[in-house]
Design an enzyme around this catalytic site. Sequence first.
Site, PDB file in Angstrom:
ATOM      1  N   HIS A   1      -1.256  -0.739  -9.683  1.00  0.00           N
ATOM      2  CA  HIS A   1      -1.819  -1.629  -8.656  1.00  0.00           C
ATOM      3  C   HIS A   1      -2.214  -2.990  -9.273  1.00  0.00           C
ATOM      4  CE1 HIS A   1      -3.928  -1.675  -4.501  1.00  0.00           C
ATOM      5  NE2 HIS A   1      -3.706  -2.925  -4.902  1.00  0.00           N
TER       6      HIS A   1
ATOM      7  N   ARG B   1       0.861  -1.184   0.000  1.00  0.00           N
ATOM      8  CA  ARG B   1       0.000   0.000   0.000  1.00  0.00           C
ATOM      9  C   ARG B   1       0.901   1.240   0.000  1.00  0.00           C
ATOM     10  NH1 ARG B   1      -3.385  -3.158  -1.300  1.00  0.00           N
ATOM     11  NH2 ARG B   1      -5.348  -3.619  -0.266  1.00  0.00           N
TER      12      ARG B   1
HETATM   13  P1  NAP Z   1      -0.888 -11.271   5.676  1.00  0.00           P
HETATM   14  O1  NAP Z   1      -0.910 -12.725   5.351  1.00  0.00           O
HETATM   15  O2  NAP Z   1      -1.833 -10.742   6.672  1.00  0.00           O
HETATM   16  O3  NAP Z   1       0.605 -10.932   6.138  1.00  0.00           O
HETATM   17  C1  NAP Z   1       0.956  -9.730   6.719  1.00  0.00           C
HETATM   18  C2  NAP Z   1       2.392  -9.829   7.214  1.00  0.00           C
HETATM   19  O4  NAP Z   1       2.788  -8.538   7.700  1.00  0.00           O
HETATM   20  C3  NAP Z   1       2.554 -10.819   8.370  1.00  0.00           C
HETATM   21  O5  NAP Z   1       3.781 -11.488   8.265  1.00  0.00           O
HETATM   22  C4  NAP Z   1       2.552  -9.903   9.584  1.00  0.00           C
HETATM   23  O6  NAP Z   1       3.262 -10.396  10.712  1.00  0.00           O
HETATM   24  C5  NAP Z   1       3.279  -8.695   9.026  1.00  0.00           C
HETATM   25  N1  NAP Z   1       2.985  -7.505   9.827  1.00  0.00           N
HETATM   26  C6  NAP Z   1       1.791  -6.903  10.056  1.00  0.00           C
HETATM   27  N2  NAP Z   1       1.942  -5.852  10.879  1.00  0.00           N
HETATM   28  C7  NAP Z   1       3.249  -5.793  11.183  1.00  0.00           C
HETATM   29  C8  NAP Z   1       4.034  -4.938  12.000  1.00  0.00           C
HETATM   30  N3  NAP Z   1       3.482  -3.922  12.674  1.00  0.00           N
HETATM   31  N4  NAP Z   1       5.351  -5.182  12.107  1.00  0.00           N
HETATM   32  C9  NAP Z   1       5.917  -6.216  11.432  1.00  0.00           C
HETATM   33  N5  NAP Z   1       5.242  -7.076  10.640  1.00  0.00           N
HETATM   34  C10 NAP Z   1       3.919  -6.855  10.517  1.00  0.00           C
HETATM   35  O7  NAP Z   1      -1.076 -10.413   4.361  1.00  0.00           O
HETATM   36  P2  NAP Z   1      -0.832 -10.834   2.836  1.00  0.00           P
HETATM   37  O8  NAP Z   1      -1.947 -11.639   2.321  1.00  0.00           O
HETATM   38  O9  NAP Z   1       0.539 -11.386   2.721  1.00  0.00           O
HETATM   39  O10 NAP Z   1      -0.915  -9.399   2.119  1.00  0.00           O
HETATM   40  C11 NAP Z   1      -0.064  -8.345   2.489  1.00  0.00           C
HETATM   41  C12 NAP Z   1      -0.559  -7.029   1.891  1.00  0.00           C
HETATM   42  O11 NAP Z   1      -0.331  -7.008   0.478  1.00  0.00           O
HETATM   43  C13 NAP Z   1      -2.067  -6.805   2.001  1.00  0.00           C
HETATM   44  O12 NAP Z   1      -2.422  -6.304   3.270  1.00  0.00           O
HETATM   45  C14 NAP Z   1      -2.337  -5.802   0.888  1.00  0.00           C
HETATM   46  O13 NAP Z   1      -2.259  -4.492   1.388  1.00  0.00           O
HETATM   47  C15 NAP Z   1      -1.182  -6.016  -0.076  1.00  0.00           C
HETATM   48  N6  NAP Z   1      -1.632  -6.495  -1.401  1.00  0.00           N
HETATM   49  C16 NAP Z   1      -1.320  -5.757  -2.502  1.00  0.00           C
HETATM   50  C17 NAP Z   1      -1.683  -6.203  -3.752  1.00  0.00           C
HETATM   51  C18 NAP Z   1      -1.259  -5.479  -4.996  1.00  0.00           C
HETATM   52  O14 NAP Z   1      -1.679  -5.846  -6.091  1.00  0.00           O
HETATM   53  N7  NAP Z   1      -0.415  -4.482  -4.913  1.00  0.00           N
HETATM   54  C19 NAP Z   1      -2.397  -7.407  -3.872  1.00  0.00           C
HETATM   55  C20 NAP Z   1      -2.709  -8.123  -2.731  1.00  0.00           C
HETATM   56  C21 NAP Z   1      -2.320  -7.659  -1.486  1.00  0.00           C
HETATM   57  P3  NAP Z   1       2.814 -11.754  11.453  1.00  0.00           P
HETATM   58  O15 NAP Z   1       3.275 -12.865  10.522  1.00  0.00           O
HETATM   59  O16 NAP Z   1       3.554 -11.730  12.707  1.00  0.00           O
HETATM   60  O17 NAP Z   1       1.334 -11.692  11.584  1.00  0.00           O
HETATM   61  C1  GLV Z   2      -5.203  -5.802  -3.434  1.00  0.00           C
HETATM   62  O1  GLV Z   2      -4.566  -4.818  -3.297  1.00  0.00           O
HETATM   63  C2  GLV Z   2      -5.600  -6.650  -2.352  1.00  0.00           C
HETATM   64  O2  GLV Z   2      -5.478  -6.236  -1.188  1.00  0.00           O
HETATM   65  O3  GLV Z   2      -6.083  -7.764  -2.622  1.00  0.00           O
END
Ligand code: NAP
Ligand code: GLV
Length: 316
Positions: free
Chosen positions: A279, A231
């Site tokens: 994005h 983000r």
């Molecule tokens: P997720 O499974 O919830 O993983 C989040 C990770 O971030 C976890 O390892 C978590 O730690 C860590 N985290 C959260 N808060 C933290 C903090 N304060 N300090 C250190 N580490 C922290 O999420 P995901 O599915 O991998 O997705 C991640 C993000 O990608 C989404 O939230 C979204 O914003 C973004 N995204 C972008 C796109 C795009 O096209 N650009 C597409 C999809 C998603 P823990 O392991 O300890 O919980």
């Molecule tokens: C896209 O940014 C998602 O959060 O799935």
Amino acid sequence: MDILLSSTEDEARWLEELRKAMPAARIHRGSAPVPCRYALLWQPPPDLLSGPNAGELRGIFSLGAGVDSLLPALPPGALPPFPSGSSSVPIIRVEDAGMGNQMAEYALYAVLDSFRRFRFYESEQRQERWRPQPALARGDYPVGVLGLGVLGTTVARTIAGLGFPVLGWSRSGREIPGVRCCSGAAGLEEVLAESRVLVILLPLTAETRGLIDRRALEQLPAGSVVVNLARGPLIVETHLREALDSGHIAHAYLDVFDEEPLPPGHPWWNDPRVTVTPHVAAQTLIGPAARQIAEKIERLEAGLPVSGIVDTATGY
Ligand code: NAP
Ligand code: GLV
């Protein structure tokens, strides 16, 4: 069973795939409240779930991985927090559904583009210049991955699998074979100090907003590269610009921005030190995601646990 679908993106395709995955359900499209058992949402209008609706709800699904735009749109009164930080009506997000591989492809492109200096040679070609640069060894090119969740773990594993040293950072600390996993403030410093490429895959929360500021950028090795796939507001944009201007950061690959679409005339559009994508780092594959949601609804109806429940206390 009544299901409300409200999405600012691809709503017709969602409807088609959800109908295939849940033929018996009555799926209502719309931006006005209707009584429903499940709400499937992406950037919903505020108050969509307020009023009589709230009492019937059994679950709220985010149609994407991130919930930073969903949580503020939910009526706080309708979702009383449990002591665990989860909510009485679970908020459930899409997990992977094809996004992990897409993230790995994007991150790998940025790593290889920088490691093999393809951008440099592209500009050399235009100037008809033949100037081979010394080769680097993968072992001397550490990659940092901030966020080791569903997507960050796939990215870290993929890059480590190619022989690059990978350092990862998460809140709770993880164990991923071949990845040096860190946590806490000291862990972040350790990751930043070594990362020639920094890949950001953290959720946007109160804790992570503006995490990559001037101080964090200064801790990266000179000439390193930043890749933001999560983000926009995780990075302080003005601080990134300063770091690019000073040459401390050599290049930024940015898929996400403070304001989306990136406004016309924004300096990133024409900055050769920045690669802009709209994005698309990982797009939800609607078919697999609809099937994932349908399976979770089936489990909830059967009183079984589901994964991907958002903790409203931490915001992800
Ligand atoms: P997720 O499974 O919830 O993983 C989040 C990770 O971030 C976890 O390892 C978590 O730690 C860590 N985290 C959260 N808060 C933290 C903090 N304060 N300090 C250190 N580490 C922290 O999420 P995901 O599915 O991998 O997705 C991640 C993000 O990608 C989404 O939230 C979204 O914003 C973004 N995204 C972008 C796109 C795009 O096209 N650009 C597409 C999809 C998603 P823990 O392991 O300890 O919980
Ligand atoms: C896209 O940014 C998602 O959060 O799935």
